[in-house]
Motif scaffolding. Structure first.
Motif, PDB file in Angstrom:
ATOM      1  N   GLN A  18      25.456 103.871  83.173  1.00 12.51           N
ATOM      2  CA  GLN A  18      26.315 104.510  82.182  1.00 12.51           C
ATOM      3  C   GLN A  18      25.832 105.951  81.966  1.00 12.51           C
ATOM      4  O   GLN A  18      24.646 106.225  82.038  1.00 12.51           O
ATOM      5  CB  GLN A  18      26.247 103.754  80.852  1.00 12.51           C
ATOM      6  N   ARG A  24      25.751 110.116  77.628  1.00 15.28           N
ATOM      7  CA  ARG A  24      26.575 110.277  76.421  1.00 15.28           C
ATOM      8  C   ARG A  24      27.006 108.926  75.856  1.00 15.28           C
ATOM      9  O   ARG A  24      27.283 108.805  74.673  1.00 15.28           O
ATOM     10  CB  ARG A  24      27.755 111.189  76.691  1.00 15.28           C
ATOM     11  N   ALA A  25      27.045 107.885  76.700  1.00 16.29           N
ATOM     12  CA  ALA A  25      27.367 106.553  76.203  1.00 16.29           C
ATOM     13  C   ALA A  25      26.257 106.046  75.289  1.00 16.29           C
ATOM     14  O   ALA A  25      26.527 105.409  74.266  1.00 16.29           O
ATOM     15  CB  ALA A  25      27.582 105.583  77.365  1.00 16.29           C
ATOM     16  N   ASN A  61      24.338 107.990  73.516  1.00 17.56           N
ATOM     17  CA  ASN A  61      24.499 108.780  72.302  1.00 17.56           C
ATOM     18  C   ASN A  61      25.578 108.167  71.410  1.00 17.56           C
ATOM     19  O   ASN A  61      25.401 108.030  70.199  1.00 17.56           O
ATOM     20  CB  ASN A  61      24.859 110.225  72.655  1.00 17.56           C
ATOM     21  N   ASP A  62      26.711 107.778  72.000  1.00 14.67           N
ATOM     22  CA  ASP A  62      27.779 107.121  71.235  1.00 14.67           C
ATOM     23  C   ASP A  62      27.274 105.822  70.606  1.00 14.67           C
ATOM     24  O   ASP A  62      27.551 105.540  69.437  1.00 14.67           O
ATOM     25  CB  ASP A  62      28.968 106.787  72.140  1.00 14.67           C
ATOM     26  N   LEU A  63      26.548 105.030  71.386  1.00 18.73           N
ATOM     27  CA  LEU A  63      26.057 103.745  70.895  1.00 18.73           C
ATOM     28  C   LEU A  63      25.096 103.923  69.722  1.00 18.73           C
ATOM     29  O   LEU A  63      25.186 103.218  68.720  1.00 18.73           O
ATOM     30  CB  LEU A  63      25.366 102.972  72.022  1.00 18.73           C
ATOM     31  N   GLU A  82      28.305 101.992  67.001  1.00 17.59           N
ATOM     32  CA  GLU A  82      28.662 101.002  68.019  1.00 17.59           C
ATOM     33  C   GLU A  82      30.166 100.900  68.201  1.00 17.59           C
ATOM     34  O   GLU A  82      30.656 100.740  69.320  1.00 17.59           O
ATOM     35  CB  GLU A  82      28.072  99.646  67.651  1.00 17.59           C
ATOM     36  N   ARG A 107      32.387 103.296  67.728  1.00 15.90           N
ATOM     37  CA  ARG A 107      32.825 104.493  68.452  1.00 15.90           C
ATOM     38  C   ARG A 107      32.539 104.343  69.944  1.00 15.90           C
ATOM     39  O   ARG A 107      33.367 104.686  70.790  1.00 15.90           O
ATOM     40  CB  ARG A 107      32.099 105.711  67.893  1.00 15.90           C
ATOM     41  N   CYS A 108      31.378 103.816  70.263  1.00 15.07           N
ATOM     42  CA  CYS A 108      31.014 103.592  71.660  1.00 15.07           C
ATOM     43  C   CYS A 108      32.006 102.637  72.326  1.00 15.07           C
ATOM     44  O   CYS A 108      32.478 102.893  73.429  1.00 15.07           O
ATOM     45  CB  CYS A 108      29.601 103.043  71.754  1.00 15.07           C
ATOM     46  N   HIS A 152      35.327 104.403  72.982  1.00 14.00           N
ATOM     47  CA  HIS A 152      35.294 105.319  74.116  1.00 14.00           C
ATOM     48  C   HIS A 152      35.141 104.586  75.443  1.00 14.00           C
ATOM     49  O   HIS A 152      35.850 104.890  76.404  1.00 14.00           O
ATOM     50  CB  HIS A 152      34.134 106.299  73.977  1.00 14.00           C
ATOM     51  N   ARG A 153      34.222 103.642  75.511  1.00 12.95           N
ATOM     52  CA  ARG A 153      33.854 103.027  76.792  1.00 12.95           C
ATOM     53  C   ARG A 153      34.726 101.843  77.178  1.00 12.95           C
ATOM     54  O   ARG A 153      35.022 101.650  78.345  1.00 12.95           O
ATOM     55  CB  ARG A 153      32.403 102.565  76.751  1.00 12.95           C
TER      56      ARG A 153
END
Length: 70
Positions: free
Chosen positions: A12, A15-16, A18-20, A24, A26-27, A30-31
């Motif tokens: 991954q 930035r994934a 960072n999102d996590l 969680e 938001r991650c 996005h993912r």
């Protein structure tokens, strides 16, 4: 036991992570759900990155296509 061979696609982007760590939900949006809504900050960041990429290719800011500033 067979050797596990990983490719670049198995990882991954950072930035994934960072999102996590930030959120969680938001991650996941996005993912997994692939939901992204631009705002003034994300649009500005995207534009800034494109400008820097163009300057890295041609320090004068010209695209190679017609010689005019991009």
């Amino acid at each position: 036991m067979p050797e596990l061979i990983l490719t670049e696609d198995d990882y991954q982007p950072i930035r994934a992570l960072n999102d996590l760590l930030f959120c969680e939900r938001r991650c996941a949006m996005h993912r997994i759900e692939q939901v992204w809504i631009d705002n003034v900050h994300t649009v500005d960041g995207t534009h800034s990155h494109r400008v820097r990429l163009i300057r890295r290719i041609d320090p004068r800011g010209h695209s190679g296509e017609n010689g005019k500033p991009a």
